[in-house]
Write an enzyme that holds these catalytic residues in place. Structure first.
Site, mmCIF file in Angstrom:
data_model
loop_
_atom_site.group_PDB
_atom_site.id
_atom_site.type_symbol
_atom_site.label_atom_id
_atom_site.label_comp_id
_atom_site.label_asym_id
_atom_site.label_seq_id
_atom_site.Cartn_x
_atom_site.Cartn_y
_atom_site.Cartn_z
ATOM 1 N N LYS A 52 0.846 -1.201 0.000
ATOM 2 C CA LYS A 52 0.000 0.000 0.000
ATOM 3 C C LYS A 52 0.882 1.253 0.000
ATOM 4 O O LYS A 52 1.532 1.564 0.992
ATOM 5 C CB LYS A 52 -0.899 0.054 1.244
ATOM 6 C CG LYS A 52 -1.952 1.159 1.112
ATOM 7 C CD LYS A 52 -2.659 1.474 2.403
ATOM 8 C CE LYS A 52 -1.965 2.530 3.215
ATOM 9 N NZ LYS A 52 -1.811 3.842 2.557
ATOM 10 N N GLU A 76 10.429 1.191 10.213
ATOM 11 C CA GLU A 76 11.406 2.269 10.028
ATOM 12 C C GLU A 76 10.647 3.554 10.303
ATOM 13 O O GLU A 76 9.745 3.921 9.545
ATOM 14 C CB GLU A 76 11.972 2.222 8.605
ATOM 15 C CG GLU A 76 13.284 2.981 8.491
ATOM 16 C CD GLU A 76 13.074 4.387 7.991
ATOM 17 O OE1 GLU A 76 13.033 5.292 8.857
ATOM 18 O OE2 GLU A 76 12.945 4.589 6.785
ATOM 19 N N GLU A 130 9.265 15.498 16.272
ATOM 20 C CA GLU A 130 9.672 15.445 14.865
ATOM 21 C C GLU A 130 8.753 16.378 14.078
ATOM 22 O O GLU A 130 7.541 16.165 14.037
ATOM 23 C CB GLU A 130 9.539 14.012 14.339
ATOM 24 C CG GLU A 130 10.063 13.881 12.936
ATOM 25 C CD GLU A 130 9.910 12.478 12.361
ATOM 26 O OE1 GLU A 130 8.881 11.831 12.625
ATOM 27 O OE2 GLU A 130 10.817 12.051 11.633
HETATM 28 P P1 ADP Z 1 2.559 10.439 8.044
HETATM 29 O O1 ADP Z 1 2.035 11.011 9.333
HETATM 30 O O2 ADP Z 1 3.915 10.895 7.725
HETATM 31 O O3 ADP Z 1 1.614 10.523 6.895
HETATM 32 P P2 ADP Z 1 1.801 7.751 8.600
HETATM 33 O O4 ADP Z 1 2.469 6.855 9.575
HETATM 34 O O5 ADP Z 1 0.446 8.267 8.952
HETATM 35 O O6 ADP Z 1 2.820 8.915 8.331
HETATM 36 O O7 ADP Z 1 1.697 7.066 7.186
HETATM 37 C C1 ADP Z 1 2.629 6.170 6.639
HETATM 38 C C2 ADP Z 1 1.884 5.043 5.961
HETATM 39 O O8 ADP Z 1 1.147 4.341 6.957
HETATM 40 C C3 ADP Z 1 0.871 5.492 4.930
HETATM 41 O O9 ADP Z 1 0.850 4.573 3.857
HETATM 42 C C4 ADP Z 1 -0.440 5.447 5.699
HETATM 43 O O10 ADP Z 1 -1.581 5.266 4.891
HETATM 44 C C5 ADP Z 1 -0.212 4.223 6.567
HETATM 45 N N1 ADP Z 1 -1.044 4.166 7.782
HETATM 46 C C6 ADP Z 1 -1.513 5.205 8.520
HETATM 47 N N2 ADP Z 1 -2.250 4.747 9.554
HETATM 48 C C7 ADP Z 1 -2.272 3.395 9.471
HETATM 49 C C8 ADP Z 1 -2.862 2.345 10.238
HETATM 50 N N3 ADP Z 1 -3.617 2.608 11.318
HETATM 51 N N4 ADP Z 1 -2.665 1.065 9.853
HETATM 52 C C9 ADP Z 1 -1.903 0.783 8.781
HETATM 53 N N5 ADP Z 1 -1.323 1.727 8.004
HETATM 54 C C10 ADP Z 1 -1.486 3.014 8.340
#
Ligand code: ADP
Length: 492
Positions: A189, A264, A395
Protein backbone atom coordinates in the site's frame (compact mmCIF):
# COMPACT_ATOMS: atom_id res chain seq x y z
CA UNK A 1 19.48 10.28 -1.64
CA UNK A 2 21.98 12.24 -3.69
CA UNK A 3 21.40 14.44 -6.70
CA UNK A 4 21.96 12.96 -10.11
CA UNK A 5 24.09 14.32 -12.93
CA UNK A 6 21.18 14.33 -15.40
CA UNK A 7 21.22 17.60 -17.42
CA UNK A 8 19.14 20.50 -16.08
CA UNK A 9 16.14 19.99 -18.32
CA UNK A 10 12.45 20.41 -17.53
CA UNK A 11 10.73 17.04 -18.00
CA UNK A 12 7.65 16.54 -20.14
CA UNK A 13 4.38 16.58 -18.20
CA UNK A 14 3.63 12.93 -17.34
CA UNK A 15 0.36 11.41 -18.51
CA UNK A 16 -1.72 9.81 -15.76
CA UNK A 17 -3.03 6.55 -17.20
CA UNK A 18 -3.05 4.18 -14.24
CA UNK A 19 -5.39 4.68 -11.31
CA UNK A 20 -6.86 1.22 -10.59
CA UNK A 21 -5.77 -1.51 -8.20
CA UNK A 22 -3.13 -3.96 -9.42
CA UNK A 23 -4.11 -7.47 -8.29
CA UNK A 24 -2.85 -10.67 -9.90
CA UNK A 25 -1.33 -8.69 -12.80
CA UNK A 26 -4.73 -7.21 -13.65
CA UNK A 27 -5.96 -3.64 -13.30
CA UNK A 28 -9.18 -3.91 -11.34
CA UNK A 29 -11.80 -1.69 -9.71
CA UNK A 30 -12.36 -1.88 -5.95
CA UNK A 31 -15.26 -4.10 -4.83
CA UNK A 32 -17.24 -1.12 -3.53
CA UNK A 33 -16.20 1.24 -6.38
CA UNK A 34 -14.66 3.85 -4.06
CA UNK A 35 -11.99 6.35 -5.09
CA UNK A 36 -10.09 9.31 -3.66
CA UNK A 37 -8.48 12.43 -5.07
CA UNK A 38 -4.75 12.96 -5.28
CA UNK A 39 -3.18 16.41 -5.46
CA UNK A 40 -0.32 18.42 -6.88
CA UNK A 41 1.12 19.97 -3.70
CA UNK A 42 2.73 22.81 -5.67
CA UNK A 43 -0.71 24.13 -6.66
CA UNK A 44 -3.28 22.30 -4.54
CA UNK A 45 -4.99 21.10 -7.73
CA UNK A 46 -6.47 17.61 -8.12
CA UNK A 47 -4.36 15.48 -10.47
CA UNK A 48 -6.46 12.32 -10.59
CA UNK A 49 -8.99 10.12 -8.86
CA UNK A 50 -7.46 6.89 -7.64
CA UNK A 51 -9.14 3.57 -6.78
CA UNK A 52 -9.46 3.05 -3.03
CA UNK A 53 -9.10 -0.52 -1.79
CA UNK A 54 -11.31 -1.85 0.99
CA UNK A 55 -10.89 -4.97 3.12
CA UNK A 56 -12.40 -7.16 0.36
CA UNK A 57 -9.79 -5.94 -2.12
CA UNK A 58 -6.98 -6.51 0.37
CA UNK A 59 -8.27 -10.05 0.78
CA UNK A 60 -8.34 -10.53 -2.99
CA UNK A 61 -4.73 -9.31 -3.23
CA UNK A 62 -3.62 -11.58 -0.37
CA UNK A 63 -5.24 -14.61 -2.04
CA UNK A 64 -3.39 -13.83 -5.28
CA UNK A 65 -0.12 -13.39 -3.41
CA UNK A 66 -0.64 -16.65 -1.48
CA UNK A 67 -1.37 -18.58 -4.66
CA UNK A 68 1.73 -17.14 -6.35
CA UNK A 69 3.84 -18.06 -3.34
CA UNK A 70 2.56 -21.63 -2.89
CA UNK A 71 1.62 -22.98 -6.32
CA UNK A 72 2.28 -20.41 -9.06
CA UNK A 73 5.35 -20.23 -11.33
CA UNK A 74 7.08 -18.03 -8.70
CA UNK A 75 7.07 -20.96 -6.25
CA UNK A 76 9.18 -23.04 -8.67
CA UNK A 77 11.38 -20.38 -10.24
CA UNK A 78 15.17 -20.69 -9.89
CA UNK A 79 16.65 -18.12 -7.55
CA UNK A 80 18.88 -16.84 -10.36
CA UNK A 81 15.82 -16.28 -12.55
CA UNK A 82 14.19 -14.22 -9.79
CA UNK A 83 17.29 -12.07 -9.99
CA UNK A 84 16.99 -11.81 -13.77
CA UNK A 85 13.41 -10.52 -13.48
CA UNK A 86 14.58 -7.90 -11.01
CA UNK A 87 17.39 -6.78 -13.32
CA UNK A 88 14.84 -6.57 -16.15
CA UNK A 89 12.55 -4.41 -14.02
CA UNK A 90 15.48 -2.12 -13.18
CA UNK A 91 16.30 -1.79 -16.90
CA UNK A 92 12.69 -0.84 -17.67
CA UNK A 93 12.66 1.72 -14.86
CA UNK A 94 15.89 3.17 -16.22
CA UNK A 95 14.35 3.41 -19.69
CA UNK A 96 11.40 5.33 -18.24
CA UNK A 97 13.38 7.25 -15.65
CA UNK A 98 12.45 10.75 -16.80
CA UNK A 99 8.74 9.97 -16.87
CA UNK A 100 8.86 8.38 -13.41
CA UNK A 101 10.88 11.26 -11.95
CA UNK A 102 8.37 13.75 -13.37
CA UNK A 103 5.44 11.77 -11.93
CA UNK A 104 7.15 11.62 -8.54
CA UNK A 105 7.85 15.34 -8.60
CA UNK A 106 4.28 16.19 -9.66
CA UNK A 107 2.56 14.10 -6.97
CA UNK A 108 5.03 14.44 -4.09
CA UNK A 109 6.30 17.97 -4.69
CA UNK A 110 9.95 17.03 -4.56
CA UNK A 111 12.23 18.92 -6.94
CA UNK A 112 12.87 17.21 -10.23
CA UNK A 113 16.58 17.07 -9.31
CA UNK A 114 15.80 15.19 -6.10
CA UNK A 115 13.31 12.95 -7.91
CA UNK A 116 15.99 11.99 -10.45
CA UNK A 117 18.33 11.26 -7.54
CA UNK A 118 15.68 9.03 -5.96
CA UNK A 119 15.36 7.10 -9.23
CA UNK A 120 19.10 6.43 -9.17
CA UNK A 121 18.61 5.03 -5.67
CA UNK A 122 15.75 2.85 -6.92
CA UNK A 123 17.96 1.38 -9.67
CA UNK A 124 20.86 0.77 -7.28
CA UNK A 125 18.56 -0.97 -4.81
CA UNK A 126 16.81 -3.26 -7.28
CA UNK A 127 20.10 -4.24 -8.92
CA UNK A 128 21.84 -4.79 -5.59
CA UNK A 129 19.11 -7.17 -4.42
CA UNK A 130 18.81 -8.81 -7.84
CA UNK A 131 22.40 -9.89 -7.28
CA UNK A 132 21.48 -11.33 -3.89
CA UNK A 133 18.68 -13.56 -5.20
CA UNK A 134 20.92 -16.62 -5.75
CA UNK A 135 23.24 -15.93 -2.81
CA UNK A 136 20.89 -16.41 0.14
CA UNK A 137 22.44 -19.53 1.62
CA UNK A 138 21.89 -21.80 4.61
CA UNK A 139 24.59 -23.62 6.61
CA UNK A 140 25.63 -27.14 7.43
CA UNK A 141 25.79 -27.45 11.20
CA UNK A 142 28.19 -29.68 13.25
CA UNK A 143 25.38 -31.21 15.27
CA UNK A 144 25.99 -33.75 18.10
CA UNK A 145 25.42 -37.49 17.37
CA UNK A 146 25.03 -39.40 14.16
CA UNK A 147 23.05 -36.79 12.29
CA UNK A 148 23.43 -34.33 9.47
CA UNK A 149 21.88 -30.94 10.10
CA UNK A 150 21.59 -28.09 7.67
CA UNK A 151 19.55 -24.95 7.43
CA UNK A 152 17.36 -23.66 4.61
CA UNK A 153 16.51 -20.01 4.30
CA UNK A 154 13.02 -19.78 2.90
CA UNK A 155 10.84 -16.80 2.04
CA UNK A 156 8.95 -15.46 5.06
CA UNK A 157 5.83 -15.64 2.88
CA UNK A 158 3.24 -13.08 1.83
CA UNK A 159 4.42 -9.66 2.93
CA UNK A 160 2.32 -6.56 3.49
CA UNK A 161 4.32 -3.43 2.81
CA UNK A 162 3.08 -0.03 3.91
CA UNK A 163 5.10 2.97 2.76
CA UNK A 164 5.09 6.75 3.28
CA UNK A 165 4.88 9.71 0.91
CA UNK A 166 8.31 11.33 1.26
CA UNK A 167 10.29 8.93 -0.98
CA UNK A 168 7.50 6.94 -2.69
CA UNK A 169 9.56 5.03 -5.26
CA UNK A 170 12.71 4.72 -3.17
CA UNK A 171 10.70 3.23 -0.30
CA UNK A 172 9.03 0.88 -2.78
CA UNK A 173 12.46 -0.30 -3.97
CA UNK A 174 13.78 -0.71 -0.40
CA UNK A 175 10.82 -2.97 0.30
CA UNK A 176 10.53 -4.86 -2.99
CA UNK A 177 14.28 -5.48 -3.31
CA UNK A 178 14.86 -7.83 -0.36
CA UNK A 179 11.33 -9.29 -0.55
CA UNK A 180 11.67 -10.37 -4.19
CA UNK A 181 15.27 -11.54 -3.77
CA UNK A 182 14.12 -13.78 -0.92
CA UNK A 183 11.20 -15.16 -2.96
CA UNK A 184 8.33 -13.53 -1.05
CA UNK A 185 5.15 -12.20 -2.63
CA UNK A 186 3.95 -8.67 -2.04
CA UNK A 187 0.82 -6.73 -1.16
CA UNK A 188 1.88 -3.09 -1.06
CA UNK A 189 0.00 0.00 0.00
CA UNK A 190 1.58 3.28 -1.12
CA UNK A 191 0.78 6.41 0.89
CA UNK A 192 -2.58 8.05 0.16
CA UNK A 193 -0.77 11.35 -0.66
CA UNK A 194 1.40 9.76 -3.38
CA UNK A 195 -0.40 6.85 -5.03
CA UNK A 196 0.64 7.34 -8.66
CA UNK A 197 4.30 6.45 -9.28
CA UNK A 198 4.02 2.95 -7.78
CA UNK A 199 1.25 2.09 -10.25
CA UNK A 200 3.49 2.92 -13.21
CA UNK A 201 6.26 0.74 -11.75
CA UNK A 202 3.64 -1.99 -11.26
CA UNK A 203 2.93 -1.81 -14.98
CA UNK A 204 6.65 -2.15 -15.68
CA UNK A 205 6.81 -5.18 -13.36
CA UNK A 206 4.20 -6.90 -15.51
CA UNK A 207 6.19 -5.98 -18.62
CA UNK A 208 9.35 -7.39 -17.00
CA UNK A 209 7.57 -10.72 -16.65
CA UNK A 210 6.80 -11.09 -12.95
CA UNK A 211 4.13 -13.82 -12.71
CA UNK A 212 0.59 -12.93 -11.55
CA UNK A 213 0.19 -12.39 -7.81
CA UNK A 214 3.85 -11.74 -7.01
CA UNK A 215 3.38 -7.98 -6.85
CA UNK A 216 0.03 -6.46 -5.89
CA UNK A 217 -0.55 -2.74 -5.43
CA UNK A 218 -3.52 -1.40 -3.54
CA UNK A 219 -3.97 2.26 -2.79
CA UNK A 220 -6.06 3.63 0.03
CA UNK A 221 -5.98 5.15 3.48
CA UNK A 222 -4.08 3.98 6.55
CA UNK A 223 -6.89 3.32 8.99
CA UNK A 224 -8.87 1.30 6.45
CA UNK A 225 -6.72 -0.25 3.70
CA UNK A 226 -3.55 -0.24 5.79
CA UNK A 227 -5.33 -1.71 8.78
CA UNK A 228 -6.85 -4.47 6.62
CA UNK A 229 -3.29 -5.49 5.71
CA UNK A 230 -2.12 -5.37 9.31
CA UNK A 231 -4.91 -7.61 10.67
CA UNK A 232 -5.11 -10.02 7.73
CA UNK A 233 -4.47 -13.55 9.05
CA UNK A 234 -2.82 -14.75 5.83
CA UNK A 235 -0.12 -12.08 5.70
CA UNK A 236 3.09 -13.37 7.28
CA UNK A 237 4.99 -10.14 7.72
CA UNK A 238 4.36 -6.41 7.67
CA UNK A 239 7.11 -3.97 6.75
CA UNK A 240 6.16 -0.43 7.67
CA UNK A 241 7.78 2.96 7.19
CA UNK A 242 6.01 5.94 8.71
CA UNK A 243 5.18 7.76 11.91
CA UNK A 244 6.03 6.33 15.32
CA UNK A 245 2.43 6.78 16.54
CA UNK A 246 1.17 4.75 13.57
CA UNK A 247 3.70 2.02 14.37
CA UNK A 248 2.33 1.76 17.91
CA UNK A 249 -1.18 1.24 16.55
CA UNK A 250 0.07 -1.31 14.01
CA UNK A 251 1.99 -3.28 16.61
CA UNK A 252 -1.14 -3.59 18.75
CA UNK A 253 -3.37 -4.43 15.80
CA UNK A 254 -0.95 -7.14 14.58
CA UNK A 255 -0.71 -8.80 18.00
CA UNK A 256 -3.48 -11.34 17.38
CA UNK A 257 -1.75 -12.78 14.33
CA UNK A 258 1.83 -12.44 15.67
CA UNK A 259 3.13 -11.36 12.29
CA UNK A 260 6.77 -10.62 11.75
CA UNK A 261 7.17 -6.84 11.81
CA UNK A 262 9.81 -4.39 10.72
CA UNK A 263 9.49 -0.69 11.40
CA UNK A 264 11.41 2.27 10.03
CA UNK A 265 10.15 5.31 11.90
CA UNK A 266 11.03 8.88 12.59
CA UNK A 267 13.82 10.74 14.28
CA UNK A 268 15.02 13.92 15.92
CA UNK A 269 18.55 13.49 14.76
CA UNK A 270 21.41 15.34 16.46
CA UNK A 271 23.92 17.00 14.16
CA UNK A 272 26.94 18.15 16.19
CA UNK A 273 29.34 20.83 14.95
CA UNK A 274 32.66 21.22 16.76
CA UNK A 275 34.70 24.42 16.50
CA UNK A 276 37.55 22.56 14.80
CA UNK A 277 35.34 21.51 11.86
CA UNK A 278 35.91 22.83 8.36
CA UNK A 279 33.45 25.73 8.57
CA UNK A 280 32.37 25.67 4.94
CA UNK A 281 31.85 21.91 4.94
CA UNK A 282 29.95 22.03 8.24
CA UNK A 283 27.62 24.85 7.16
CA UNK A 284 26.87 23.03 3.91
CA UNK A 285 26.38 19.79 5.84
CA UNK A 286 24.01 21.32 8.39
CA UNK A 287 22.08 23.01 5.56
CA UNK A 288 21.69 19.79 3.60
CA UNK A 289 20.84 17.89 6.81
CA UNK A 290 17.71 19.94 7.47
CA UNK A 291 16.62 21.41 4.13
CA UNK A 292 17.03 18.41 1.82
CA UNK A 293 13.54 17.57 0.53
CA UNK A 294 12.03 20.37 2.69
CA UNK A 295 13.01 18.56 5.89
CA UNK A 296 10.65 15.71 5.01
CA UNK A 297 13.21 13.02 5.81
CA UNK A 298 13.15 10.69 8.78
CA UNK A 299 16.88 11.36 9.15
CA UNK A 300 16.60 15.18 9.00
CA UNK A 301 19.26 16.89 11.12
CA UNK A 302 16.71 18.88 13.08
CA UNK A 303 18.68 19.28 16.33
CA UNK A 304 21.77 21.24 15.38
CA UNK A 305 24.26 21.34 18.27
CA UNK A 306 26.91 24.03 17.65
CA UNK A 307 29.96 24.50 19.88
CA UNK A 308 29.64 27.82 21.69
CA UNK A 309 32.95 29.21 20.38
CA UNK A 310 31.68 29.29 16.78
CA UNK A 311 27.97 29.52 17.46
CA UNK A 312 27.33 33.08 16.26
CA UNK A 313 29.37 32.86 13.07
CA UNK A 314 27.95 29.44 12.24
CA UNK A 315 24.32 30.41 12.70
CA UNK A 316 24.74 33.61 10.70
CA UNK A 317 26.26 31.69 7.81
CA UNK A 318 23.57 29.03 7.92
CA UNK A 319 20.75 31.60 7.98
CA UNK A 320 22.32 33.57 5.10
CA UNK A 321 22.52 30.41 3.01
CA UNK A 322 18.93 29.44 3.84
CA UNK A 323 17.72 32.93 2.92
CA UNK A 324 19.06 32.46 -0.61
CA UNK A 325 17.16 29.24 -1.22
CA UNK A 326 14.99 29.26 -4.34
CA UNK A 327 11.47 28.00 -3.67
CA UNK A 328 9.07 27.28 -6.51
CA UNK A 329 7.74 24.90 -9.14
CA UNK A 330 9.38 21.55 -8.39
CA UNK A 331 9.39 20.57 -12.07
CA UNK A 332 11.62 23.56 -12.89
CA UNK A 333 15.20 22.23 -12.68
CA UNK A 334 16.46 25.49 -11.16
CA UNK A 335 14.12 25.15 -8.14
CA UNK A 336 15.89 24.22 -4.90
CA UNK A 337 12.90 23.69 -2.60
CA UNK A 338 9.42 22.52 -3.52
CA UNK A 339 6.24 22.45 -1.43
CA UNK A 340 5.52 20.30 1.59
CA UNK A 341 3.48 17.27 0.58
CA UNK A 342 0.07 18.46 1.80
CA UNK A 343 -1.93 21.22 3.39
CA UNK A 344 -2.05 19.16 6.56
CA UNK A 345 1.74 18.86 6.75
CA UNK A 346 2.20 22.57 6.02
CA UNK A 347 -0.24 23.53 8.79
CA UNK A 348 1.48 21.17 11.23
CA UNK A 349 4.89 22.74 10.52
CA UNK A 350 3.56 26.29 10.85
CA UNK A 351 1.98 25.35 14.17
CA UNK A 352 5.38 24.20 15.43
CA UNK A 353 6.84 27.53 14.30
CA UNK A 354 4.26 29.31 16.50
CA UNK A 355 4.97 27.02 19.43
CA UNK A 356 8.72 27.64 19.08
CA UNK A 357 8.21 31.39 19.35
CA UNK A 358 5.74 31.09 22.24
CA UNK A 359 8.17 28.89 24.18
CA UNK A 360 10.91 31.51 23.77
CA UNK A 361 13.18 30.23 20.99
CA UNK A 362 14.67 32.98 18.82
CA UNK A 363 13.26 32.93 15.28
CA UNK A 364 16.15 33.99 13.04
CA UNK A 365 14.61 33.17 9.69
CA UNK A 366 11.37 31.97 8.12
CA UNK A 367 8.56 30.56 10.24
CA UNK A 368 5.95 31.44 7.61
CA UNK A 369 4.16 30.09 4.59
CA UNK A 370 5.77 31.04 1.27
CA UNK A 371 3.25 32.49 -1.18
CA UNK A 372 -0.45 31.67 -1.15
CA UNK A 373 -0.55 28.93 -3.77
CA UNK A 374 0.59 25.40 -2.92
CA UNK A 375 2.01 24.21 0.39
CA UNK A 376 5.36 26.00 0.65
CA UNK A 377 7.09 26.77 3.95
CA UNK A 378 10.05 29.16 4.24
CA UNK A 379 13.36 27.67 5.36
CA UNK A 380 13.31 28.31 9.09
CA UNK A 381 16.06 28.74 11.70
CA UNK A 382 15.39 28.84 15.44
CA UNK A 383 18.36 29.85 17.58
CA UNK A 384 19.04 29.44 21.31
CA UNK A 385 16.66 26.53 21.55
CA UNK A 386 16.50 24.65 24.87
CA UNK A 387 16.38 20.84 25.07
CA UNK A 388 13.00 20.87 26.79
CA UNK A 389 11.25 23.02 24.17
CA UNK A 390 8.67 21.28 21.99
CA UNK A 391 10.55 22.11 18.76
CA UNK A 392 13.65 20.35 20.15
CA UNK A 393 11.67 17.21 21.03
CA UNK A 394 9.00 16.58 18.39
CA UNK A 395 9.67 15.45 14.86
CA UNK A 396 8.48 18.41 12.77
CA UNK A 397 9.10 16.93 9.31
CA UNK A 398 9.64 20.33 7.76
CA UNK A 399 12.39 22.85 6.93
CA UNK A 400 12.78 23.92 10.57
CA UNK A 401 16.09 23.64 12.39
CA UNK A 402 16.64 24.09 16.13
CA UNK A 403 20.09 25.42 16.99
CA UNK A 404 21.35 24.33 20.42
CA UNK A 405 24.70 25.71 21.63
CA UNK A 406 26.99 23.36 23.64
CA UNK A 407 30.37 23.44 25.41
CA UNK A 408 31.85 19.93 25.74
CA UNK A 409 31.80 16.44 24.24
CA UNK A 410 30.45 14.87 27.43
CA UNK A 411 27.61 17.37 27.56
CA UNK A 412 26.68 17.04 23.90
CA UNK A 413 26.61 13.23 23.95
CA UNK A 414 24.29 13.29 26.95
CA UNK A 415 21.98 15.84 25.34
CA UNK A 416 22.08 14.18 21.90
CA UNK A 417 20.93 10.91 23.46
CA UNK A 418 18.17 12.45 25.55
CA UNK A 419 15.39 11.51 23.13
CA UNK A 420 13.21 8.48 22.46
CA UNK A 421 14.44 8.44 18.88
CA UNK A 422 17.67 6.95 17.54
CA UNK A 423 17.65 6.91 13.75
CA UNK A 424 20.63 8.99 12.66
CA UNK A 425 23.31 11.31 14.05
CA UNK A 426 26.20 13.30 12.64
CA UNK A 427 29.35 15.05 13.76
CA UNK A 428 31.52 17.62 11.99
CA UNK A 429 35.09 17.75 13.30
CA UNK A 430 38.67 17.41 12.11
CA UNK A 431 39.61 15.51 15.26
CA UNK A 432 39.60 11.74 14.82
CA UNK A 433 39.27 11.15 18.56
CA UNK A 434 36.14 13.26 18.79
CA UNK A 435 34.67 11.60 15.69
CA UNK A 436 35.07 8.06 17.02
CA UNK A 437 34.12 8.90 20.61
CA UNK A 438 30.85 10.40 19.41
CA UNK A 439 30.18 7.65 16.84
CA UNK A 440 30.51 5.01 19.56
CA UNK A 441 28.47 6.83 22.22
CA UNK A 442 25.56 8.23 20.24
CA UNK A 443 22.48 6.02 20.17
CA UNK A 444 21.57 5.93 16.50
CA UNK A 445 21.40 3.36 13.72
CA UNK A 446 23.44 5.55 11.36
CA UNK A 447 26.26 7.96 12.21
CA UNK A 448 27.80 10.34 9.68
CA UNK A 449 31.18 12.02 10.13
CA UNK A 450 31.70 15.21 8.11
CA UNK A 451 28.78 14.34 5.84
CA UNK A 452 25.00 13.92 6.05
CA UNK A 453 22.17 11.90 4.40
CA UNK A 454 24.59 9.43 2.84
CA UNK A 455 22.33 6.40 2.62
CA UNK A 456 23.34 3.62 0.27
CA UNK A 457 21.59 0.39 -0.60
CA UNK A 458 24.67 -1.57 0.54
CA UNK A 459 24.65 -0.34 4.16
CA UNK A 460 22.16 -1.36 6.88
CA UNK A 461 19.67 1.36 7.78
CA UNK A 462 17.31 1.50 10.75
CA UNK A 463 16.67 2.82 14.18
CA UNK A 464 17.68 2.43 17.80
CA UNK A 465 14.96 2.95 20.42
CA UNK A 466 11.62 4.22 19.07
CA UNK A 467 13.03 4.90 15.60
CA UNK A 468 12.40 1.36 14.50
CA UNK A 469 12.83 -2.36 14.59
CA UNK A 470 14.99 -4.32 12.17
CA UNK A 471 17.16 -3.00 9.38
CA UNK A 472 16.59 -2.17 5.73
CA UNK A 473 19.23 -2.19 2.99
CA UNK A 474 22.38 -4.28 2.86
CA UNK A 475 22.49 -7.97 3.70
CA UNK A 476 20.71 -7.26 7.00
CA UNK A 477 17.38 -6.60 5.27
CA UNK A 478 17.33 -10.15 3.90
CA UNK A 479 17.17 -11.52 7.45
CA UNK A 480 13.75 -10.00 7.79
CA UNK A 481 12.39 -11.57 4.61
CA UNK A 482 13.50 -15.15 5.29
CA UNK A 483 12.71 -17.86 7.81
CA UNK A 484 15.46 -20.26 8.83
CA UNK A 485 14.51 -23.92 8.79
CA UNK A 486 16.71 -26.62 10.36
CA UNK A 487 16.68 -30.03 8.65
CA UNK A 488 18.17 -32.97 10.58
CA UNK A 489 18.79 -36.41 9.02
CA UNK A 490 19.65 -39.61 10.94
CA UNK A 491 22.79 -41.17 9.50
CA UNK A 492 23.62 -44.89 9.47
P1 ADP B 1 2.56 10.44 8.04
O1 ADP B 1 2.04 11.01 9.33
O2 ADP B 1 3.91 10.90 7.73
O3 ADP B 1 1.61 10.52 6.89
P2 ADP B 1 1.80 7.75 8.60
O4 ADP B 1 2.47 6.86 9.58
O5 ADP B 1 0.45 8.27 8.95
O6 ADP B 1 2.82 8.91 8.33
O7 ADP B 1 1.70 7.07 7.19
C1 ADP B 1 2.63 6.17 6.64
C2 ADP B 1 1.88 5.04 5.96
O8 ADP B 1 1.15 4.34 6.96
C3 ADP B 1 0.87 5.49 4.93
O9 ADP B 1 0.85 4.57 3.86
C4 ADP B 1 -0.44 5.45 5.70
O10 ADP B 1 -1.58 5.27 4.89
C5 ADP B 1 -0.21 4.22 6.57
N1 ADP B 1 -1.04 4.17 7.78
C6 ADP B 1 -1.51 5.20 8.52
N2 ADP B 1 -2.25 4.75 9.55
C7 ADP B 1 -2.27 3.40 9.47
C8 ADP B 1 -2.86 2.35 10.24
N3 ADP B 1 -3.62 2.61 11.32
N4 ADP B 1 -2.67 1.06 9.85
C9 ADP B 1 -1.90 0.78 8.78
N5 ADP B 1 -1.32 1.73 8.00
C10 ADP B 1 -1.49 3.01 8.34
Amino acid sequence: MTATATPMKRPAKPAIKLTKLLINNEWVDPADGKSFETYNPATGEVIAKVAEAGAKDVDRAVKAARKALETGPWSRIDAADRGKLMFKLADLIEKNKEELAALESLNCGKTITDARGDLDGVLNTLRYYAGWADKIEGKTVPVRGSFLSYTLRQPVGVVGQIIPWNFPLLMLAWKWGPALAAGCTIVMKPAEQTPLSALRVGELAIEAGFPPGVINLINGFGETTGDAIVVHPDIDKVAFTGHVDTAKIIQKRAADTLKRMTFELGGKSPNVIFADADMEQAVNGAFHAIYFHCGQCCTAGSRLFVEEKIHKEFVDRLAAKAKGRKLGDPLDPSTEQGPQVSNEQMDKILKYCDIGQKEGAKLLLGGKRHGSNGYFVEPTVFDNVKDEMTIAKDEIFGPVVSVLPFKSMEEVIDRANRTNYGLAAAIFTKNIDKAHTYAKAVKAGTVWVNCYHIVDTTTPFGGFKMSGQGRENGEDALEHYTETKTVTIKLG
